[in-house]
Design a protein around this motif. Structure first.
Motif, mmCIF file in Angstrom:
data_model
loop_
_atom_site.group_PDB
_atom_site.id
_atom_site.type_symbol
_atom_site.label_atom_id
_atom_site.label_comp_id
_atom_site.label_asym_id
_atom_site.label_seq_id
_atom_site.Cartn_x
_atom_site.Cartn_y
_atom_site.Cartn_z
ATOM 1 N N UNK A 211 0.816 -1.225 0.000
ATOM 2 C CA UNK A 211 0.000 0.000 0.000
ATOM 3 C C UNK A 211 0.848 1.271 0.000
ATOM 4 N N UNK A 212 1.960 1.233 0.684
ATOM 5 C CA UNK A 212 2.838 2.389 0.769
ATOM 6 C C UNK A 212 3.720 2.462 -0.487
ATOM 7 N N UNK A 213 3.626 3.552 -1.248
ATOM 8 C CA UNK A 213 4.331 3.642 -2.530
ATOM 9 C C UNK A 213 5.839 3.547 -2.357
ATOM 10 N N UNK A 214 6.388 4.226 -1.349
ATOM 11 C CA UNK A 214 7.831 4.200 -1.169
ATOM 12 C C UNK A 214 8.313 2.806 -0.784
ATOM 13 N N UNK A 215 7.535 2.119 0.060
ATOM 14 C CA UNK A 215 7.896 0.745 0.409
ATOM 15 C C UNK A 215 7.830 -0.160 -0.817
ATOM 16 N N UNK A 216 6.835 0.082 -1.675
ATOM 17 C CA UNK A 216 6.736 -0.705 -2.897
ATOM 18 C C UNK A 216 7.963 -0.483 -3.775
ATOM 19 N N UNK A 217 8.390 0.773 -3.901
ATOM 20 C CA UNK A 217 9.585 1.055 -4.693
ATOM 21 C C UNK A 217 10.826 0.438 -4.061
ATOM 22 N N UNK A 218 10.929 0.512 -2.735
ATOM 23 C CA UNK A 218 12.076 -0.103 -2.053
ATOM 24 C C UNK A 218 12.113 -1.608 -2.328
ATOM 25 N N UNK A 219 10.935 -2.214 -2.352
ATOM 26 C CA UNK A 219 10.820 -3.656 -2.637
ATOM 27 C C UNK A 219 11.255 -3.950 -4.070
ATOM 28 N N UNK A 220 10.741 -3.175 -5.019
ATOM 29 C CA UNK A 220 11.106 -3.350 -6.423
ATOM 30 C C UNK A 220 12.591 -3.115 -6.657
ATOM 31 N N UNK A 221 13.155 -2.184 -5.918
ATOM 32 C CA UNK A 221 14.556 -1.798 -6.098
ATOM 33 C C UNK A 221 15.538 -2.742 -5.404
ATOM 34 N N UNK A 222 15.036 -3.774 -4.731
ATOM 35 C CA UNK A 222 15.882 -4.696 -3.951
ATOM 36 C C UNK A 222 16.588 -3.970 -2.807
ATOM 37 N N UNK A 223 15.954 -2.919 -2.323
ATOM 38 C CA UNK A 223 16.559 -2.126 -1.242
ATOM 39 C C UNK A 223 15.899 -2.394 0.110
ATOM 40 N N UNK A 224 14.872 -3.242 0.090
ATOM 41 C CA UNK A 224 14.199 -3.627 1.331
ATOM 42 C C UNK A 224 13.635 -5.024 1.153
#
Length: 540
Positions: free
Chosen positions: A129-142
Motif C-alpha cells: 500500500x505504501x508507494x515508497x515501500x513498494x519502490x524499495x521492494x522493487x529496487x531490492x533495497x528492502x
C-alpha cells in the motif's frame, strides 16, 4: 540342459523393457514476450534468428495462428486449453484458478517429467500500500519477508516439478524482481546476470537432468524478451546500430516485400495498410530524435537475437542428449509487439537500481543498460507487426496474430519448410500435447471439477492433414473484442467501442471496414460473441 532365468530377473527385464519402450515424444514449448509478428527471419524480419529459422526451414510454419493479445491471458489459455476468462484471467495480474489443469499437471499424471524456465505472470500480484515501500521492494533495497504472490499459485504448485524465473510480468533484465527457484526467493544474482541467458541456462540444465531418465519430459521456456524495458547486452546491440536509421516506414516496406518473396503473404489478400502510430512520423523528427528512436529498435532486435542464441543452445543440448529427433518444439509469442510507454515508476517499475542509481524513463538517453527504461512505441510496434494493423492488447490481427513454428523430426509429416494457413489458437496446445503423449484430460484434479477443453488438437495439421478446426474463435481483453467465423472477423477496438467488420478471406490485414454493408452479418456475429462471453466470463 536348459538355462532358466530366475523369476526376479524376468521381472526386472520386463520392467526394463516397459521403460525403454516409452517412446512418447518430449515437448518443448518456447514463448516469446511482445514479439512482433515479422520480427523473426523466417517470417520476413531482418533480425538475426538463424536457430529459429532452422526450426522453421526443417519444420512447419503457421500463418493463421492466434493468441489472446496480452501476456497473462495468452499464458493462461496456452497452459490450460481454455479461454482465459474461464480460469481467472479476465484481467491481468490475477491467479490461475483451479477449475483448469495446466499441461504440466496433466502430463505429470501421465508420467512425464515437467519443468519451466521463465516468466509465470499467472499469480495475483498485490503491491504494498505504501508507494515508497513498494519502490524499495522493487529496487531490492528492502526485504519485507513476503512472497511475491500466494505460494499455492506458483508454477511449482501447478504441476511443474522444477521452475526458475520471475513470478511477476515485468523485470529489470540485469537484476530482476520476483525471481524464484521453485518457491524460494532468489535474493542475489551474479554481476554478469542477464535474464534471457539465465532462462536458457536453466532450460539447458533441465534438459540435461531430465534426459538422464528414460521417461519423456515437458519443458516450458517462457521468455521475458523482448518485453520492455529495453535491456540488452552491448555486443548484441552493436549488431543493429545502423539497421533502423531509415525509420519505421522503411522497415515496414522491407519486411512486407520479403514476406511476399517468401510466399508468406499474397498482395491481393494482404494489402499493405497505412502505418499507424502516435505522435510525429519519422520525417517530422529531428536528427537527434531519429537517432534515439533507431537505438530503441536496435535494442529490441538485440533482445530477440539473444533469445535465438539461447534456442540454439537448447537445440544443441537436445542433440547431445539424443532427444532432438523425438522432441516436438513449438515456438510462438504471447501477443504482437507492444506500443506501451510508461514514463513513471510504480507498481512493477523500479525507480532505482539495487545500488541506488536512478533509472531514466524519459529523454534522449542511450537505451539498453540497467539505468534506462526504454520502449519501442507505437510506430515501431506497428512496423514490427507487418503486415497487420495495431499491436498488443488490441483484438485486431496485429495484437492477436503470432508466428508459430512446429519442429519434430520423427513425428512431423509435412514437407520441411512448409507453410499452413489452417487456423490455430494457443488453446490448441494443451489438447495437442495430450494427444501425442497419450494422456487423458481429467474431469477432476486435486479435488476440483475441471472445465471441459475449448482447444482442439493440432495433430492432424502436424500429420499434413486437414483438420475440422474451430467454427469460431473469440477474443476479449479490456474492451477489445473480436469473433472470427466463416472467413469474416468482427472486431471492436478498445478506444471507441464501434464494431468493425472485415472479410478476412479477401482482406487479411483488415483494411476495408464493411460494417455498413453487412448489417445482418454484423448483428449475428455480435450476438455470437455475446453468447460466448456470457458463457465464459466469471460468475462474480
Amino acid at each position: 540342459m536348459k538355462f532358466r532365468f530366475p523369476f526376479a530377473c524376468l521381472c526386472v527385464l520386463f520392467l526394463t523393457a516397459i521403460v525403454q519402450a516409452d517412446d512418447r515424444p518430449n515437448i518443448v514449448v518456447i514463448m516469446l514476450d511482445d514479439l512482433g509478428y515479422s520480427d523473426l527471419g523466417c517470417y520476413g524480419g531482418e533480425i538475426q534468428t538463424p536457430n529459429i529459422d532452422a526450426l522453421a526451414h526443417n519444420g512447419l510454419r503457421f500463418t493463421s495462428f492466434y493468441n489472446c493479445a496480452r501476456c497473462c491471458p495468452t499464458r493462461a489459455a496456452l497452459l490450460t486449453g481454455l479461454y482465459p476468462h474461464q480460469v481467472g484471467l479476465i484481467r491481468n495480474g490475477r491467479s490461475l484458478t483451479k477449475n483448469g489443469v495446466t499441461i504440466a499437471e496433466a502430463l505429470g499424471q501421465a508420467g512425464y517429467q515437467t519443468a519451466m524456465a521463465g516468466k509465470w505472470h499467472l499469480s495475483q500480484t498485490n503491491p504494498i500500500d505504501d508507494r515508497q515501500k513498494q519502490l524499495d521492494w522493487l529496487n531490492h533495497q528492502a526485504d519485507f519477508d513476503r512472497p511475491f504472490a500466494p505460494l499455492d499459485t506458483y508454477p511449482a504448485k501447478r504441476g511443474f516439478q522444477h521452475h526458475f524465473g520471475p513470478v511477476w510480468g515485468v523485470v529489470n533484465y540485469f537484476d530482476p524482481f520476483s525471481l524464484v527457484d521453485d518457491t524460494k526467493i532468489v535474493k542475489d544474482v551474479p554481476d554478469d546476470f542477464y535474464m534471457t541467458d539465465a532462462i536458457t541456462d536453466k532450460a539447458v540444465e533441465y534438459i540435461e537432468t531430465m534426459s538422464k531418465k528414460d521417461t519423456p519430459f515437458f519443458l516450458y521456456v517462457a521468455h521475458t524478451a523482448p518485453h520492455w524495458p529495453l535491456h540488452a547486452k552491448p555486443e548484441d546491440i552493436a549488431k543493429y546500430e545502423k539497421t533502423y536509421t531509415e525509420g519505421w516506414q522503411k522497415l515496414r516496406d522491407d519486411r512486407y516485400d520479403r514476406m511476399l518473396e517468401m510466399g508468406l503473404i499474397d498482395p491481393q489478400t494482404f494489402p499493405k495498410p497505412r502505418l499507424q502510430g502516435d505522435g510525429p512520423d519519422w520525417q517530422a523528427l529531428d536528427d537527434e530524435h531519429r537517432k534515439h528512436m533507431a537505438q530503441l529498435m536496435a535494442v529490441h532486435a538485440a533482445m530477440v537475437d539473444c533469445v535465438d542464441q539461447g534456442i540454439g543452445r537448447i537445440m544443441a543440448t537436445l542433440k547431445t542428449t539424443q532427444r532432438f529427433d523425438n522432441t516436438l518444439i513449438l515456438v510462438m509469442a504471447d501477443n504482437g509487439a507492444s506500443p506501451e510507454r510508461y514514463l513513471n515508476p510504480g507498481f512493477d517499475r523500479p525507480n532505482e537500481t539495487r545500488d541506488g542509481r536512478s533509472i531514466q524513463y524519459e529523454g534522449l538517453f542511450n537505451p539498453g543498460s540497467e539505468t534506462t527504461w526504454g520502449y519501442i512505441g507505437s510506430y515501431w510496434a506497428n512496423a514490427a507487426n507487418t503486415p497487420f494493423r495495431y499491436w498488443k492488447a488490441q483484438s485486431f490481427e496485429g495484437g492477436t496474430h503470432t508466428p508459430m513454428i512446429a519442429h519434430w523430426p520423427s513425428g512431423l509429416k509435412t514437407k520441411p519448410g512448409s507453410l499452413t494457413d489452417q487456423p490455430g489458437h494457443v488453446i490448441d496446445v494443451m489438447p495437442t500435447c495430450l494427444e501425442i503423449a497419450g494422456a487423458e484430460y481429467p474431469k477432476s484434479y486435486d479435488g476440483h471439477d475441471i472445465t471441459p477443453l475449448e482447444g482442439q488438437s493440432l495433430s492432424a495439421i502436424l500429420r499434413g492433414e486437414k483438420r475440422d478446426g474451430h467454427d469460431q474463435l473469440f477474443f476479449e481483453h479490456e474492451g477489445g473484442k473480436a469473433v472470427i467465423a466463416d472467413g469474416w472477423k468482427l472486431v471492436q477496438p478498445k478506444q471507441n467501442g464501434k464494431w468493425e467488420l472485415y472479410h478476412l478471406a479477401e482482406d487479411r490485414t483488415e483494411t476495408k471496414n464493411l460494417a455498413g454493408d453487412h448489417p445482418q452479418r454484423l448483428k449475428d456475429m455480435k450476438q455470437h460473441w455475446q453468447t460466448w462471453f456470457d458463457r465464459v466470463k466469471p460468475a462474480n
